[in-house]
Enzyme design. Structure first.
Site, short mmCIF file in Angstrom:
data_model
loop_
_atom_site.label_atom_id
_atom_site.label_comp_id
_atom_site.label_asym_id
_atom_site.label_seq_id
_atom_site.Cartn_x
_atom_site.Cartn_y
_atom_site.Cartn_z
N HIS A 151 -19.48 -22.25 -29.04
CA HIS A 151 -20.06 -21.40 -27.83
C HIS A 151 -19.73 -19.83 -28.01
O HIS A 151 -20.45 -18.95 -27.66
CB HIS A 151 -19.09 -21.79 -26.66
CG HIS A 151 -19.75 -21.42 -25.24
ND1 HIS A 151 -19.41 -22.50 -24.23
CD2 HIS A 151 -20.35 -20.38 -24.99
CE1 HIS A 151 -20.19 -21.81 -23.10
NE2 HIS A 151 -20.55 -20.71 -23.40
N TYR A 169 -18.42 -25.36 -18.94
CA TYR A 169 -18.85 -25.34 -17.56
C TYR A 169 -18.33 -26.31 -16.70
O TYR A 169 -18.71 -26.51 -15.51
CB TYR A 169 -20.35 -25.69 -17.80
CG TYR A 169 -21.13 -24.59 -18.73
CD1 TYR A 169 -20.63 -23.52 -19.11
CD2 TYR A 169 -22.66 -24.90 -18.92
CE1 TYR A 169 -21.38 -22.62 -19.76
CE2 TYR A 169 -23.46 -24.06 -19.77
CZ TYR A 169 -22.89 -22.97 -20.25
OH TYR A 169 -23.45 -21.91 -20.97
P1 NAP Z 1 -30.38 -17.44 -15.70
O1 NAP Z 1 -31.08 -18.53 -15.85
O2 NAP Z 1 -30.84 -15.92 -16.10
O3 NAP Z 1 -30.32 -17.08 -13.72
C1 NAP Z 1 -30.00 -18.00 -12.92
C2 NAP Z 1 -30.02 -17.05 -11.65
O4 NAP Z 1 -31.53 -16.89 -11.15
C3 NAP Z 1 -29.40 -18.03 -10.54
O5 NAP Z 1 -28.91 -16.95 -9.68
C4 NAP Z 1 -30.57 -18.58 -9.81
O6 NAP Z 1 -30.44 -18.61 -8.50
C5 NAP Z 1 -31.77 -17.40 -10.15
N1 NAP Z 1 -32.99 -18.12 -10.20
C6 NAP Z 1 -33.69 -19.16 -11.01
N2 NAP Z 1 -34.80 -19.26 -10.75
C7 NAP Z 1 -35.22 -18.33 -10.01
C8 NAP Z 1 -36.49 -17.93 -9.42
N3 NAP Z 1 -37.70 -18.86 -9.84
N4 NAP Z 1 -36.64 -16.99 -8.73
C9 NAP Z 1 -35.57 -16.45 -8.18
N5 NAP Z 1 -34.25 -16.53 -8.62
C10 NAP Z 1 -34.12 -17.72 -9.53
O7 NAP Z 1 -29.01 -17.34 -15.58
P2 NAP Z 1 -27.90 -18.12 -16.64
O8 NAP Z 1 -27.58 -19.43 -15.89
O9 NAP Z 1 -26.69 -17.35 -16.88
O10 NAP Z 1 -28.51 -18.75 -17.93
C11 NAP Z 1 -29.11 -19.91 -18.03
C12 NAP Z 1 -28.59 -20.79 -18.77
O11 NAP Z 1 -28.10 -20.37 -20.14
C13 NAP Z 1 -27.09 -21.29 -18.11
O12 NAP Z 1 -27.47 -22.31 -17.03
C14 NAP Z 1 -26.52 -21.83 -19.42
O13 NAP Z 1 -26.79 -23.03 -19.68
C15 NAP Z 1 -26.83 -20.77 -20.64
N6 NAP Z 1 -25.81 -19.73 -20.81
C16 NAP Z 1 -25.06 -19.96 -21.78
C17 NAP Z 1 -24.48 -18.84 -22.25
C18 NAP Z 1 -23.69 -18.73 -23.57
O14 NAP Z 1 -22.75 -17.87 -23.57
N7 NAP Z 1 -23.95 -19.47 -24.60
C19 NAP Z 1 -24.14 -17.66 -21.26
C20 NAP Z 1 -24.86 -17.87 -20.01
C21 NAP Z 1 -25.67 -18.89 -19.71
P3 NAP Z 1 -30.34 -20.25 -7.78
O15 NAP Z 1 -29.43 -21.02 -8.60
O16 NAP Z 1 -29.65 -20.05 -6.54
O17 NAP Z 1 -31.96 -20.72 -7.56
#
Ligand code: NAP
Length: 285
Positions: free
Chosen positions: A106, A48
């Site tokens: 990862h 990241y």
């Molecule tokens: P997510 O949490 O499912 O979605 C994030 C998205 O939702 C962003 O566009 C955010 O926009 C929006 N959002 C957040 N809260 C909201 C709300 N209350 N209302 C409306 N929109 C909202 O996606 P993710 O970041 O991919 O997953 C979460 C975490 O999981 C990551 O940050 C990471 O730490 C981890 N991850 C791990 C892997 C892996 O391979 N291990 C892969 C992906 C993710 P804004 O930021 O503009 O508010």
């Protein structure tokens, strides 16, 4: 905040903050805001490019390190026993900490058995308080579990209303491994926030669709780490402990399961190539 007891007895907050796709220049500010809101569990990764900023935010919060639960992950290009160990030392330096609370592999690619041996060593040395994996589908997960000394404490996999991981969860249970959701909102895919079922349930509880989506997972003891760069959404996502979904609403949400990824399958050879190429494109050491 609710906590989950991991298979080594350590406790992990059921709700944390994810920092994927938060650019380094914004990350310290955003994580500090999340800490102000109340988040203490932070999920980062070598891939990241923001471990350093997470470390800065934790330091400058002036809150004792012991109050935090910090997760990082070893990227594929650092797979193998020696490289994993070396890269983990770099991660610790960037995070300005002597240990992480959870260290994950990862992706299930490259010499991940070598990586896992390094994780076991880090666990025994106390530099990683818990170890586990991410994106290990049931086939590779079982094989890994059958060949390691310390069973993974956590497996972080894509989990949300459209991909509920029912089978994977059962398999993890057999090894005492805790499921952790990445992408609890599927990053907004499939018109996530305007889904009819989510919207109608949210009205009943006077909550938002995002809160219902998180509560659904939390009620099933799935750890969640939603990401947002907006403070008002961080607050919204944090306020999911003052209501409980009824059995009936849980059933309605269960019916949304499509039992497949909205992103890509780790079993697909093109996905494997894409992930392996990531290191080349991003010059990750
Ligand atoms: P997510 O949490 O499912 O979605 C994030 C998205 O939702 C962003 O566009 C955010 O926009 C929006 N959002 C957040 N809260 C909201 C709300 N209350 N209302 C409306 N929109 C909202 O996606 P993710 O970041 O991919 O997953 C979460 C975490 O999981 C990551 O940050 C990471 O730490 C981890 N991850 C791990 C892997 C892996 O391979 N291990 C892969 C992906 C993710 P804004 O930021 O503009 O508010």
């Amino acid at each position: 905040m609710d906590y989950i007891k991991l298979n080594n007895g350590n406790e992990m907050p059921i709700l944390g903050f994810g920092v994927y796709q938060i650019p380094p220049q914004d990350c310290e500010r955003v994580v500090l805001e999340a800490i102000e809101v109340g988040y203490r569990s932070i999920d980062t990764a070598q891939a990241y490019y923001n471990e350093e900023e997470v470390g800065k935010a934790v330091k400058s919060s002036n809150i004792d390190r012991s109050k935090f639960f910090i997760t990082t992950k070893i990227w594929v290009s650092n797979a193998g026993y020696e490289r994993a160990k070396k890269s983990f030392e770099e991660s610790l330096k960037k995070l300005q900490t002597e240990y992480v609370d959870l260290l994950l592999i990862h992706q299930p690619f490259g010499d991940y058995y070598g990586t896992y041996r390094a994780l076991e060593e880090m666990y025994k040395s106390g530099k990683a308080k818990a170890i586990g994996v991410s994106n290990f589908y049931p086939d590779r997960f079982v094989d890994l579990c059958e060949h390691v000394e310390i069973k993974p404490a956590v497996n972080q996999v894509e989990t949300h209303i459209f991909n509920q991981q029912k089978i994977a969860k059962e398999v993890m249970k057999e090894y005492g491994t805790q499921i952790e959701s990445w992408g609890p909102f599927a990053e907004g895919k499939n018109n996530f926030f305007t889904n009819e079922t989510l919207v109608s349930i949210s009205k009943k509880y006077n909550k938002t669709p995002a809160q219902i989506a998180l509560r659904f997972l939390i009620q099933q003891q799935v750890i969640v780490i939603p990401k947002s760069t907006h403070k008002e959404r961080m607050i919204e996502n944090f306020n999911v402990f003052d209501f409980k979904l009824s059995e009936e609403d849980i059933h309605s949400l269960e019916s949304l399961d499509q039992e497949k990824s909205l992103f890509f399958s780790h079993n697909d050879h093109e996905t494997v190539r894409f992930i392996l190429d990531f290191k080349k494109k991003h010059h990750l050491s």
